[in-house]
Design a protein around this motif. Structure first.
Motif, PDB file in Angstrom:
ATOM      1  N   GLU A   1       0.798  -1.235  -0.092  1.00 22.28           N
ATOM      2  CA  GLU A   1       0.029  -0.040   0.001  1.00 22.28           C
ATOM      3  C   GLU A   1       0.921   1.389  -0.144  1.00 22.28           C
ATOM      4  N   ALA A   2       0.376   2.284  -0.588  1.00 25.25           N
ATOM      5  CA  ALA A   2       1.192   3.504  -0.608  1.00 25.25           C
ATOM      6  C   ALA A   2       1.033   4.276   0.720  1.00 25.25           C
ATOM      7  N   VAL A   3       2.108   5.017   1.124  1.00 27.18           N
ATOM      8  CA  VAL A   3       2.212   5.607   2.396  1.00 27.18           C
ATOM      9  C   VAL A   3       2.228   7.119   2.101  1.00 27.18           C
ATOM     10  N   ALA A   4       3.181   7.410   1.395  1.00 26.09           N
ATOM     11  CA  ALA A   4       3.611   8.646   1.074  1.00 26.09           C
ATOM     12  C   ALA A   4       4.256   9.058  -0.547  1.00 26.09           C
ATOM     13  N   ALA A   5       4.037  10.091  -0.833  1.00 28.61           N
ATOM     14  CA  ALA A   5       4.823  10.405  -1.968  1.00 28.61           C
ATOM     15  C   ALA A   5       5.158  11.864  -2.126  1.00 28.61           C
ATOM     16  N   ILE A   6       6.094  12.421  -3.011  1.00 20.71           N
ATOM     17  CA  ILE A   6       6.504  13.816  -3.139  1.00 20.71           C
ATOM     18  C   ILE A   6       6.913  13.967  -4.446  1.00 20.71           C
ATOM     19  N   GLY A   7       6.248  15.030  -5.092  1.00 16.49           N
ATOM     20  CA  GLY A   7       6.414  15.507  -6.636  1.00 16.49           C
ATOM     21  C   GLY A   7       7.700  16.028  -6.648  1.00 16.49           C
ATOM     22  N   TYR A   8       8.042  16.397  -7.929  1.00 10.41           N
ATOM     23  CA  TYR A   8       9.494  17.251  -8.028  1.00 10.41           C
ATOM     24  C   TYR A   8       9.303  18.583  -7.525  1.00 10.41           C
ATOM     25  N   GLY A   9       8.054  19.134  -7.570  1.00  5.83           N
ATOM     26  CA  GLY A   9       7.868  20.655  -7.163  1.00  5.83           C
ATOM     27  C   GLY A   9       7.704  20.627  -5.599  1.00  5.83           C
ATOM     28  N   GLY A  10       7.882  19.580  -4.872  1.00  3.19           N
ATOM     29  CA  GLY A  10       7.578  19.425  -3.385  1.00  3.19           C
ATOM     30  C   GLY A  10       6.198  19.076  -3.046  1.00  3.19           C
ATOM     31  N   VAL A  11       5.456  19.031  -3.827  1.00  2.00           N
ATOM     32  CA  VAL A  11       3.965  18.656  -3.615  1.00  2.00           C
ATOM     33  C   VAL A  11       3.933  17.184  -2.859  1.00  2.00           C
ATOM     34  N   THR A  12       3.427  17.027  -1.685  1.00  2.20           N
ATOM     35  CA  THR A  12       3.493  15.654  -1.250  1.00  2.20           C
ATOM     36  C   THR A  12       1.979  15.184  -0.718  1.00  2.20           C
ATOM     37  N   TYR A  13       1.934  13.743  -0.851  1.00  2.00           N
ATOM     38  CA  TYR A  13       0.625  13.141  -0.557  1.00  2.00           C
ATOM     39  C   TYR A  13       1.034  12.208   0.496  1.00  2.00           C
ATOM     40  N   TYR A  14      -0.181  12.028   1.255  1.00  2.00           N
ATOM     41  CA  TYR A  14       0.000  11.028   2.414  1.00  2.00           C
ATOM     42  C   TYR A  14      -1.313   9.964   2.420  1.00  2.00           C
ATOM     43  N   ALA A  15      -1.218   8.936   2.788  1.00  3.44           N
ATOM     44  CA  ALA A  15      -2.259   8.035   2.930  1.00  3.44           C
ATOM     45  C   ALA A  15      -2.849   8.280   4.357  1.00  3.44           C
ATOM     46  N   ASP A  16      -4.334   8.117   4.668  1.00  2.00           N
ATOM     47  CA  ASP A  16      -4.807   8.527   5.822  1.00  2.00           C
ATOM     48  C   ASP A  16      -4.008   8.188   7.212  1.00  2.00           C
ATOM     49  N   SER A  17      -3.691   7.021   7.019  1.00  2.00           N
ATOM     50  CA  SER A  17      -3.004   6.266   7.889  1.00  2.00           C
ATOM     51  C   SER A  17      -1.507   7.077   8.313  1.00  2.00           C
ATOM     52  N   ALA A  18      -0.993   7.627   7.612  1.00  2.43           N
ATOM     53  CA  ALA A  18       0.331   8.250   7.746  1.00  2.43           C
ATOM     54  C   ALA A  18       0.096  10.005   7.997  1.00  2.43           C
ATOM     55  N   LYS A  19      -1.161  10.332   7.873  1.00  4.05           N
ATOM     56  CA  LYS A  19      -1.194  11.822   8.004  1.00  4.05           C
ATOM     57  C   LYS A  19      -0.987  12.022   9.373  1.00  4.05           C
ATOM     58  N   GLY A  20      -0.258  13.397   9.736  1.00  2.00           N
ATOM     59  CA  GLY A  20      -0.102  13.990  11.004  1.00  2.00           C
ATOM     60  C   GLY A  20       0.983  13.145  11.751  1.00  2.00           C
ATOM     61  N   ARG A  21       1.411  11.933  11.221  1.00  2.26           N
ATOM     62  CA  ARG A  21       2.791  11.137  11.890  1.00  2.26           C
ATOM     63  C   ARG A  21       3.542  11.016  11.094  1.00  2.26           C
ATOM     64  N   PHE A  22       3.627  10.891   9.705  1.00  2.00           N
ATOM     65  CA  PHE A  22       4.794  10.826   8.935  1.00  2.00           C
ATOM     66  C   PHE A  22       4.915  11.839   8.058  1.00  2.00           C
ATOM     67  N   THR A  23       6.100  12.305   7.591  1.00  2.00           N
ATOM     68  CA  THR A  23       6.649  13.430   6.789  1.00  2.00           C
ATOM     69  C   THR A  23       7.557  12.920   5.745  1.00  2.00           C
ATOM     70  N   ILE A  24       7.232  13.244   4.522  1.00  2.00           N
ATOM     71  CA  ILE A  24       8.019  12.737   3.491  1.00  2.00           C
ATOM     72  C   ILE A  24       8.735  14.108   2.768  1.00  2.00           C
ATOM     73  N   SER A  25      10.120  13.952   2.661  1.00  2.00           N
ATOM     74  CA  SER A  25      10.906  15.092   2.061  1.00  2.00           C
ATOM     75  C   SER A  25      12.031  14.565   1.400  1.00  2.00           C
ATOM     76  N   ARG A  26      12.500  15.540   0.419  1.00  2.00           N
ATOM     77  CA  ARG A  26      13.793  14.962  -0.313  1.00  2.00           C
ATOM     78  C   ARG A  26      14.862  15.868  -0.350  1.00  2.00           C
ATOM     79  N   ASP A  27      16.047  15.291  -0.947  1.00  2.00           N
ATOM     80  CA  ASP A  27      17.284  16.226  -1.212  1.00  2.00           C
ATOM     81  C   ASP A  27      17.493  16.064  -2.496  1.00  2.00           C
ATOM     82  N   TYR A  28      17.378  17.416  -3.296  1.00  2.28           N
ATOM     83  CA  TYR A  28      17.413  17.236  -4.806  1.00  2.28           C
ATOM     84  C   TYR A  28      18.681  17.139  -5.197  1.00  2.28           C
ATOM     85  N   ALA A  29      19.712  17.514  -4.665  1.00  2.00           N
ATOM     86  CA  ALA A  29      21.286  17.398  -4.962  1.00  2.00           C
ATOM     87  C   ALA A  29      21.434  16.202  -5.031  1.00  2.00           C
TER      88      ALA A  29
END
Length: 125
Positions: free
Chosen positions: A46-74
């Protein structure tokens, strides 16, 4: 080809935290979107979270408020900070890369082009 290497999994007590990392390497061109999925024993992935190239984030309901997705472009690395972990969060966590940075269907496995081998997360009660 693109290679993904996950790290940061382990055993933690309920209420604890873990930070997963996924580093991408190989033939990477242009913008990428990145996501995390998980698979518990006997259950479908199952999906947990995702992040687009522009930084838009998506979370499963089960992850909202507890998980944070982030990225380092370099570093072409995506992270998943997981707090307030629950036993239900136990599973193998997979990193995935989508060559389309817009993430049309962020929570669909078919959206993603490359997958890591997974890292085990075990949350004890």
């Amino acid at each position: 080809q693109v290679q993904l290497v996950e790290s940061g999994g382990g055993l933690v007590q309920a209420g604890g935290s873990l930070r997963l990392s996924c580093a991408a390497s190989g033939r990477i061109f242009g913008s990428l979107a990145m996501g995390w999925f998980r698979q518990a024993p006997g259950k479908e992935r199952e999906a947990v979270a995702a992040i687009g190239y522009g930084g838009v984030t998506y979370y499963a309901d089960s992850a909202k408020g507890r998980f944070t997705i982030s990225r380092d472009y370099a570093k072409i690395t995506v992270y998943l900070q997981m707090n307030s972990l629950k036993p239900d969060d136990t599973g193998v966590y997979y990193c995935a890369v989508d060559r389309n940075p817009l993430l049309v269907n962020w929570d669909s496995q078919s959206e993603y082009d490359y997958w890591g081998q997974g890292t085990q997360v075990t949350v004890s009660s």
